[in-house]
Design a protein around this motif. Structure first.
Motif, PDB file in Angstrom:
ATOM      1  N   GLU A  89      -1.348  -3.124  -6.476  1.00  0.00           N
ATOM      2  CA  GLU A  89      -0.008  -2.896  -7.012  1.00  0.00           C
ATOM      3  C   GLU A  89       0.681  -4.248  -7.282  1.00  0.00           C
ATOM      4  OE1 GLU A  89       2.586   0.659  -5.384  1.00  0.00           O
ATOM      5  OE2 GLU A  89       3.205  -1.164  -4.407  1.00  0.00           O
ATOM      6  N   ALA A  93       5.881  -4.415  -3.471  1.00  0.00           N
ATOM      7  CA  ALA A  93       4.573  -3.785  -3.586  1.00  0.00           C
ATOM      8  C   ALA A  93       4.005  -3.565  -2.195  1.00  0.00           C
ATOM      9  CB  ALA A  93       3.630  -4.656  -4.413  1.00  0.00           C
ATOM     10  N   ASP A  97       2.398  -4.109   3.288  1.00  0.00           N
ATOM     11  CA  ASP A  97       2.068  -2.686   3.380  1.00  0.00           C
ATOM     12  C   ASP A  97       3.036  -1.923   4.295  1.00  0.00           C
ATOM     13  OD1 ASP A  97       0.855  -4.152   5.463  1.00  0.00           O
ATOM     14  OD2 ASP A  97      -0.508  -2.497   5.920  1.00  0.00           O
ATOM     15  N   ASN A 107       0.670  -2.882  -1.648  1.00  0.00           N
ATOM     16  CA  ASN A 107      -0.735  -3.325  -1.546  1.00  0.00           C
ATOM     17  C   ASN A 107      -1.046  -4.328  -2.659  1.00  0.00           C
ATOM     18  OD1 ASN A 107      -1.977  -1.945  -3.973  1.00  0.00           O
ATOM     19  ND2 ASN A 107      -1.154  -0.154  -2.908  1.00  0.00           N
ATOM     20  N   VAL A 119       5.586  -8.425  -1.047  1.00  0.00           N
ATOM     21  CA  VAL A 119       4.355  -7.649  -0.914  1.00  0.00           C
ATOM     22  C   VAL A 119       4.010  -7.495   0.566  1.00  0.00           C
ATOM     23  CG1 VAL A 119       1.940  -7.436  -1.604  1.00  0.00           C
ATOM     24  CG2 VAL A 119       3.541  -8.657  -3.095  1.00  0.00           C
ATOM     25  N   THR A 157      -0.625  -5.879 -10.509  1.00  0.00           N
ATOM     26  CA  THR A 157      -0.132  -5.134 -11.680  1.00  0.00           C
ATOM     27  C   THR A 157       1.336  -5.462 -11.950  1.00  0.00           C
ATOM     28  OG1 THR A 157      -1.623  -3.344 -11.064  1.00  0.00           O
ATOM     29  CG2 THR A 157       0.084  -2.817 -12.669  1.00  0.00           C
ATOM     30  N   ILE A 158       2.137  -5.422 -10.899  1.00  0.00           N
ATOM     31  CA  ILE A 158       3.573  -5.690 -11.069  1.00  0.00           C
ATOM     32  C   ILE A 158       3.797  -7.157 -11.446  1.00  0.00           C
ATOM     33  CG2 ILE A 158       5.833  -5.723  -9.923  1.00  0.00           C
ATOM     34  CD1 ILE A 158       4.869  -3.376  -8.200  1.00  0.00           C
TER      35      ILE A 158
END
Ligand SMILES: [Mg+2]
Length: 119
Positions: free
Chosen positions: A37, A32, A9, A34, A7, A40-41
């Motif tokens: 995201e 991901a 950006d 952000n 993760v 969610t993932i």
């Protein structure tokens, strides 16, 4: 070998971390850009370990770590961030990070952090 989610950006940073982790034999199952995201993932894929940037738009890494820990109290998070100040490191650890790797990332340091978190 672990299933890892990266993760960050910055696409370039994700690429660097991905390359290092793959060289160490790990599988990158998700990326991901952000925090929203990432959460969610995470819920969908449940990776073994997450590398997490701190400075990101919308939700910073500390907030993301706290949310992930609500989903799974045993979540394995390694913070990878340029912000190496002591207070930030302490905050990251309190939010549930197992370790803190300062950017620019050294492969050996990342390797040690991941191995220790997984052991
Ligand atoms: Mg960032």
């Amino acid at each position: 070998m672990a299933k890892i989610m990266i993760v960050d950006d910055a696409a370039f940073m994700r690429k660097v971390i991905k390359q290092m982790l793959m060289e160490l034999g790990h599988e990158i199952v998700a990326e991901a850009a952000n925090g929203v995201e990432a959460i969610t993932i995470y819920e969908r894929i449940k990776p073994d370990l997450i590398t997490l940037d701190i400075t990101m738009p919308e939700m910073n890494g500390i907030e993301v770590a706290k949310e992930l820990r609500k989903i799974n109290p045993k979540v394995l998070i390694i913070m990878c961030s340029a912000m190496g100040q002591k207070t930030m490191i302490i905050e990251a650890i309190q939010a549930g990070a197992k370790d803190f790797v300062v950017k620019p990332i050294q492969k050996d340091r990342l390797h040690t952090a991941v191995s220790k978190a997984l052991s």
